[in-house]
Design an enzyme around this catalytic site. Structure first.
Site, PDB file in Angstrom:
ATOM      1  N   SER A  96      30.983  49.971  -4.279  1.00 28.53           N
ATOM      2  CA  SER A  96      31.218  50.186  -5.607  1.00 28.53           C
ATOM      3  C   SER A  96      32.386  49.319  -6.252  1.00 28.53           C
ATOM      4  O   SER A  96      32.379  48.110  -6.484  1.00 28.53           O
ATOM      5  CB  SER A  96      31.760  51.854  -5.638  1.00 28.53           C
ATOM      6  OG  SER A  96      32.023  52.131  -6.898  1.00 28.53           O
ATOM      7  N   ASP A 233      32.219  48.601 -12.621  1.00 31.38           N
ATOM      8  CA  ASP A 233      32.671  48.131 -11.372  1.00 31.38           C
ATOM      9  C   ASP A 233      31.525  47.420 -10.809  1.00 31.38           C
ATOM     10  O   ASP A 233      30.585  46.827 -11.260  1.00 31.38           O
ATOM     11  CB  ASP A 233      33.043  49.141 -10.672  1.00 31.38           C
ATOM     12  CG  ASP A 233      32.092  50.218 -10.459  1.00 31.38           C
ATOM     13  OD1 ASP A 233      31.196  50.383 -11.157  1.00 31.38           O
ATOM     14  OD2 ASP A 233      32.330  51.392  -9.712  1.00 31.38           O
ATOM     15  N   ASP A 235      28.926  48.182  -8.877  1.00 29.85           N
ATOM     16  CA  ASP A 235      27.667  48.741  -8.955  1.00 29.85           C
ATOM     17  C   ASP A 235      27.127  49.350 -10.201  1.00 29.85           C
ATOM     18  O   ASP A 235      26.138  49.982 -10.435  1.00 29.85           O
ATOM     19  CB  ASP A 235      27.213  49.546  -7.700  1.00 29.85           C
ATOM     20  CG  ASP A 235      28.205  50.938  -7.638  1.00 29.85           C
ATOM     21  OD1 ASP A 235      29.203  50.764  -8.225  1.00 29.85           O
ATOM     22  OD2 ASP A 235      27.662  52.034  -7.127  1.00 29.85           O
ATOM     23  N   ASP A 237      28.332  52.287 -11.331  1.00 26.89           N
ATOM     24  CA  ASP A 237      28.183  53.516 -11.509  1.00 26.89           C
ATOM     25  C   ASP A 237      29.344  53.990 -12.296  1.00 26.89           C
ATOM     26  O   ASP A 237      29.337  55.226 -12.615  1.00 26.89           O
ATOM     27  CB  ASP A 237      28.143  54.337 -10.028  1.00 26.89           C
ATOM     28  CG  ASP A 237      29.379  54.060  -9.314  1.00 26.89           C
ATOM     29  OD1 ASP A 237      30.158  53.139  -9.486  1.00 26.89           O
ATOM     30  OD2 ASP A 237      29.419  54.868  -8.609  1.00 26.89           O
TER      31      ASP A 237
END
Length: 449
Positions: A96, A233, A235, A237
């Site tokens: 992340s 960020d 990934d 999410d």
């Protein structure tokens, strides 16, 4: 936290605690736990991604589980692909917003929600037992590759509609969001100016989309006279937002605005957030018919409460949003589309943000070895109740003490060797006074742990 899994899956420095051997065990344990079926797997742009992904795939195949490898894919795309392909689970190889030397493994349920801590404990038990399912040579799982990004974009376009087009500056942070987010915004009819859009594990900026890391995005919005800036960020999410004036919109303010928009869109109902969310959310949403429910930090806790209560929207004051009408996977890409729809319906974010109450929020991170966290929290909980005059107490995740116009939350990070302090007060002087006391208390507790 468990032996391997924290609040957001496994997240460690590559080739230290997170090794190919451990990843292989995770794959074997997940395949054994599922007993067969089909798993979707994707990864972000980190340099160690292929190593970890290959090991997890090998473990899954060895137990007889079929694997669909969607390659470089943001977490939201993995969550979408689980449903698209009728998979029994999903795996994202990501750390992340952590620094590039980290990587991680996060497991998702068939409904798009992350594995609960109870499910992760079961995986850990299988990993430690070494009692893995072993498929015979003629029942080994099959591996195929797929790209669900076009289906994702088409599905999102059915959900989000714009009457006008806008100029959007989009900072993908060299992460996996770069393969989907700009394309969705263009398909919505927007003019997209891309920053850090080349997928790379050598990140140009700090991955957490905050005011400091998004200074280039803010400047570009001002220079290009754009309508909004959006950032992700590693990934995707999470989402960070810069308004039309080139100012970073604080997480709490943006959370309030989008939650309010969801109430307008779907009608009054429950909004789920975490214990580190402040008073502004309640004060802003109450007139709109929103009932705020707080839970533990982490997207799985938010998703779980959304499912239980039939909530309208869920989000954390870290830019992690879950739109249950879309999926139970946190989705910064779809969130970006919703932000544009909100602007299209209600007006510029700089004007909307004026309606959200502003309080003083301070955050601190105190280094704390993982092995000291439990003992340190015992001391913190005991001493905090002696140190501060409080009226309310929430202890579902760390300890949050409240007293009318202020609150303080002490909690150990589930992903880093740190202790977090978050507090809010109506007055800046009071906030600084509280933070001074809180930091001294935490440092003393860690030294005694």
């Amino acid at each position: 936290m468990g032996k391997y899994f924290g609040t957001s899956g496994i997240r460690e420095v590559f080739n230290e605690k997170l090794t190919p051997e451990l990843a292989l065990k995770v794959g074997k344990a997940l395949g054994t736990y599922l007993g067969g079926g089909k798993v979707v797997i994707g990864k972000d742009t980190r340099t160690s991604g292929d190593v970890i992904k290959s090991a997890v795939i090998s473990g899954l195949l060895s137990t007889g589980v079929d694997v669909i490898d969607i390659g470089l894919a943001p977490t939201p795309l993995t969550g979408f692909a689980i449903k698209l392909y009728g998979a029994d689970a999903g795996v994202t190889i990501t750390a992340s917003h952590n620094p590039p030397e980290y990587n991680g493994i996060k497991v998702w349920q068939a409904n798009g929600m992350a594995y609960t801590s109870e499910m992760e404990r079961e995986l850990e038990s299988i990993m430690d037992s070494g009692n893995f399912k072993k498929a015979p040579w003629n029942e080994i799982g099959t591996l195929r590759r797929a790209d669900p990004s076009e289906e994702y974009i088409n599905a999102a376009l059915k959900f989000v509609k714009l009457e006008n087009s806008y100029t959007v500056v989009l900072d993908s942070g060299n992460g996996a969001g770069s393969v989907v987010s700009p394309y969705l915004q263009r398909e919505l009819g927007n003019r997209v100016i891309s920053l850090n859009s080349h997928p790379s594990g050598f990140f140009v900026r700090e991955l957490e989309p905050n005011a400091k890391s998004l200074s280039a995005l803010a400047k570009t919005v001002r220079v290009m006279k754009a309508d909004v800036g959006i950032a992700h960020d590693g990934d995707a999410d999470r989402i960070g937002v810069v308004d039309d004036q080139g100012n970073f919109v604080e997480y709490e303010v943006m959370l309030s605005l989008i939650a309010g928009y969801m109430l307008r869109k779907f009608g009054k109902g429950k909004i789920v957030t975490t214990v580190d969310a402040g008073f502004a959310l309640d004060d802003y949403l109450r007139p709109l018919g929103g009932e705020v429910i707080r839970t533990r930090v982490g997207d799985v806790a938010v998703a779980d409460e959304l499912a239980k209560h039939g909530g309208v929207f869920g989000g954390e004051p870290s830019g992690t949003w879950i739109i249950p009408q879309w999926n139970l996977t946190p989705d910064g890409i779809f969130a970006g589309a919703l932000v544009l729809e909100m602007i299209d319906r209600l007006g510029p974010i700089s004007e909307l943000a004026k309606e959200v109450p502003r309080y003083v929020t301070l955050r601190a991170k105190i280094p704390c070895p993982n092995e000291k966290k439990a003992k340190a929290m015992e001391i913190i909980a005991r001493e905090a109740l002696k140190t501060f005059d409080y009226e309310g107490l929430i202890d579902i995740d760390g300890i949050r003490i409240e007293n009318g116009d202020w609150w303080i939350l002490f909690r150990p990070s589930g992903t880093e060797p740190i202790m977090r302090i978050t507090l809010e007060a109506h007055e800046e002087e009071k906030a600084k006074e509280l933070m001074g006391k809180a930091e001294r208390l935490v440092k003393k507790a860690i030294s005694e742990a």
